[in-house]
Design a protein around this motif. Structure first.
Motif, PDB file in Angstrom:
ATOM      1  N   SER A  48       0.830  -1.213   0.000  1.00  0.00           N
ATOM      2  CA  SER A  48       0.000   0.000   0.000  1.00  0.00           C
ATOM      3  C   SER A  48       0.860   1.256   0.000  1.00  0.00           C
ATOM      4  O   SER A  48       0.605   2.190  -0.762  1.00  0.00           O
ATOM      5  CB  SER A  48      -0.919   0.012   1.216  1.00  0.00           C
ATOM      6  OG  SER A  48      -1.810  -1.069   1.164  1.00  0.00           O
ATOM      7  N   PHE A  49       1.878   1.293   0.863  1.00  0.00           N
ATOM      8  CA  PHE A  49       2.742   2.464   0.921  1.00  0.00           C
ATOM      9  C   PHE A  49       3.514   2.654  -0.383  1.00  0.00           C
ATOM     10  O   PHE A  49       3.694   3.793  -0.842  1.00  0.00           O
ATOM     11  CB  PHE A  49       3.706   2.374   2.100  1.00  0.00           C
ATOM     12  CG  PHE A  49       3.059   2.671   3.416  1.00  0.00           C
ATOM     13  CD1 PHE A  49       2.511   3.913   3.679  1.00  0.00           C
ATOM     14  CD2 PHE A  49       2.988   1.703   4.391  1.00  0.00           C
ATOM     15  CE1 PHE A  49       1.912   4.195   4.891  1.00  0.00           C
ATOM     16  CE2 PHE A  49       2.398   1.961   5.609  1.00  0.00           C
ATOM     17  CZ  PHE A  49       1.850   3.215   5.866  1.00  0.00           C
ATOM     18  N   VAL A  50       3.971   1.579  -0.976  1.00  0.00           N
ATOM     19  CA  VAL A  50       4.689   1.688  -2.248  1.00  0.00           C
ATOM     20  C   VAL A  50       3.759   2.221  -3.337  1.00  0.00           C
ATOM     21  O   VAL A  50       4.146   3.085  -4.136  1.00  0.00           O
ATOM     22  CB  VAL A  50       5.298   0.323  -2.653  1.00  0.00           C
ATOM     23  CG1 VAL A  50       5.788   0.343  -4.083  1.00  0.00           C
ATOM     24  CG2 VAL A  50       6.432  -0.039  -1.711  1.00  0.00           C
ATOM     25  N   SER A  51       2.521   1.750  -3.360  1.00  0.00           N
ATOM     26  CA  SER A  51       1.556   2.220  -4.362  1.00  0.00           C
ATOM     27  C   SER A  51       1.233   3.694  -4.172  1.00  0.00           C
ATOM     28  O   SER A  51       1.200   4.459  -5.140  1.00  0.00           O
ATOM     29  CB  SER A  51       0.278   1.390  -4.281  1.00  0.00           C
ATOM     30  OG  SER A  51       0.553   0.040  -4.554  1.00  0.00           O
ATOM     31  N   VAL A  52       0.985   4.100  -2.935  1.00  0.00           N
ATOM     32  CA  VAL A  52       0.705   5.515  -2.658  1.00  0.00           C
ATOM     33  C   VAL A  52       1.913   6.369  -3.024  1.00  0.00           C
ATOM     34  O   VAL A  52       1.773   7.457  -3.601  1.00  0.00           O
ATOM     35  CB  VAL A  52       0.301   5.712  -1.177  1.00  0.00           C
ATOM     36  CG1 VAL A  52       0.270   7.177  -0.798  1.00  0.00           C
ATOM     37  CG2 VAL A  52      -1.053   5.075  -0.920  1.00  0.00           C
ATOM     38  N   ALA A  58       4.374  10.683  -8.931  1.00  0.00           N
ATOM     39  CA  ALA A  58       3.984  11.130 -10.269  1.00  0.00           C
ATOM     40  C   ALA A  58       3.233  12.461 -10.196  1.00  0.00           C
ATOM     41  O   ALA A  58       3.475  13.373 -11.006  1.00  0.00           O
ATOM     42  CB  ALA A  58       3.121  10.071 -10.945  1.00  0.00           C
ATOM     43  N   LEU A  59       2.351  12.599  -9.223  1.00  0.00           N
ATOM     44  CA  LEU A  59       1.597  13.850  -9.081  1.00  0.00           C
ATOM     45  C   LEU A  59       2.506  15.016  -8.704  1.00  0.00           C
ATOM     46  O   LEU A  59       2.424  16.099  -9.289  1.00  0.00           O
ATOM     47  CB  LEU A  59       0.501  13.689  -8.032  1.00  0.00           C
ATOM     48  CG  LEU A  59      -0.680  12.810  -8.425  1.00  0.00           C
ATOM     49  CD1 LEU A  59      -1.607  12.611  -7.230  1.00  0.00           C
ATOM     50  CD2 LEU A  59      -1.433  13.417  -9.584  1.00  0.00           C
ATOM     51  N   VAL A  60       3.375  14.798  -7.737  1.00  0.00           N
ATOM     52  CA  VAL A  60       4.272  15.869  -7.296  1.00  0.00           C
ATOM     53  C   VAL A  60       5.219  16.277  -8.417  1.00  0.00           C
ATOM     54  O   VAL A  60       5.437  17.471  -8.658  1.00  0.00           O
ATOM     55  CB  VAL A  60       5.055  15.440  -6.033  1.00  0.00           C
ATOM     56  CG1 VAL A  60       6.176  16.410  -5.719  1.00  0.00           C
ATOM     57  CG2 VAL A  60       4.113  15.312  -4.853  1.00  0.00           C
ATOM     58  N   SER A  61       5.777  15.302  -9.121  1.00  0.00           N
ATOM     59  CA  SER A  61       6.695  15.660 -10.207  1.00  0.00           C
ATOM     60  C   SER A  61       5.963  16.388 -11.323  1.00  0.00           C
ATOM     61  O   SER A  61       6.516  17.310 -11.930  1.00  0.00           O
ATOM     62  CB  SER A  61       7.404  14.414 -10.745  1.00  0.00           C
ATOM     63  OG  SER A  61       6.480  13.517 -11.317  1.00  0.00           O
ATOM     64  N   GLY A  62       4.719  16.016 -11.599  1.00  0.00           N
ATOM     65  CA  GLY A  62       3.937  16.731 -12.602  1.00  0.00           C
ATOM     66  C   GLY A  62       3.702  18.174 -12.218  1.00  0.00           C
ATOM     67  O   GLY A  62       3.848  19.093 -13.037  1.00  0.00           O
ATOM     68  N   PHE A  63       3.332  18.402 -10.951  1.00  0.00           N
ATOM     69  CA  PHE A  63       3.141  19.769 -10.480  1.00  0.00           C
ATOM     70  C   PHE A  63       4.449  20.561 -10.497  1.00  0.00           C
ATOM     71  O   PHE A  63       4.464  21.743 -10.842  1.00  0.00           O
ATOM     72  CB  PHE A  63       2.528  19.782  -9.083  1.00  0.00           C
ATOM     73  CG  PHE A  63       1.061  19.484  -9.076  1.00  0.00           C
ATOM     74  CD1 PHE A  63       0.163  20.284  -9.778  1.00  0.00           C
ATOM     75  CD2 PHE A  63       0.572  18.400  -8.374  1.00  0.00           C
ATOM     76  CE1 PHE A  63      -1.192  20.008  -9.769  1.00  0.00           C
ATOM     77  CE2 PHE A  63      -0.772  18.122  -8.370  1.00  0.00           C
ATOM     78  CZ  PHE A  63      -1.670  18.917  -9.064  1.00  0.00           C
ATOM     79  N   LEU A  64       5.554  19.918 -10.140  1.00  0.00           N
ATOM     80  CA  LEU A  64       6.849  20.609 -10.173  1.00  0.00           C
ATOM     81  C   LEU A  64       7.224  21.008 -11.598  1.00  0.00           C
ATOM     82  O   LEU A  64       7.750  22.105 -11.825  1.00  0.00           O
ATOM     83  CB  LEU A  64       7.935  19.739  -9.563  1.00  0.00           C
ATOM     84  CG  LEU A  64       7.898  19.592  -8.051  1.00  0.00           C
ATOM     85  CD1 LEU A  64       8.957  18.584  -7.571  1.00  0.00           C
ATOM     86  CD2 LEU A  64       8.123  20.933  -7.371  1.00  0.00           C
ATOM     87  N   VAL A  65       6.964  20.137 -12.555  1.00  0.00           N
ATOM     88  CA  VAL A  65       7.270  20.469 -13.941  1.00  0.00           C
ATOM     89  C   VAL A  65       6.408  21.632 -14.408  1.00  0.00           C
ATOM     90  O   VAL A  65       6.877  22.546 -15.101  1.00  0.00           O
ATOM     91  CB  VAL A  65       7.086  19.228 -14.858  1.00  0.00           C
ATOM     92  CG1 VAL A  65       7.101  19.625 -16.325  1.00  0.00           C
ATOM     93  CG2 VAL A  65       8.172  18.216 -14.588  1.00  0.00           C
TER      94      VAL A  65
END
Length: 70
Positions: A48-52, A58-65
């Motif tokens: 579960s932790f690995v999936s989260v 992916a979400l954080v890197s998208g927002f950073l880009v």
């Protein structure tokens, strides 16, 4: 061009091989370290932790880009 696409494909294949090794070794390590009888719960929590983490990364890197730029 084509060389960049081939390099990207090879890098992605290498990443996939690395992830496959980490996933197998991680599950086995968690199961070995868990107390007797609670291996399933420990592996489930680990998964579960690995999936989260994968989704959040992916979400954080998208927002950073979007925010900083590529």
């Amino acid at each position: 061009g084509v060389a960049r696409i081939i390099a990207l494909l090879l890098a992605n294949a290498l990443r996939g091989l690395g992830w496959a090794g980490i996933a197998v070794a991680g599950n086995a390590t968690v199961a070995n370290l868990a107390p007797r009888g609670s291996e399933g719960a420990a592996v489930g929590a680990y998964t579960s932790f690995v999936s989260v983490g994968s989704i959040a990364g992916a979400l954080v890197s998208g927002f950073l880009v979007l925010w900083i730029g590529y």
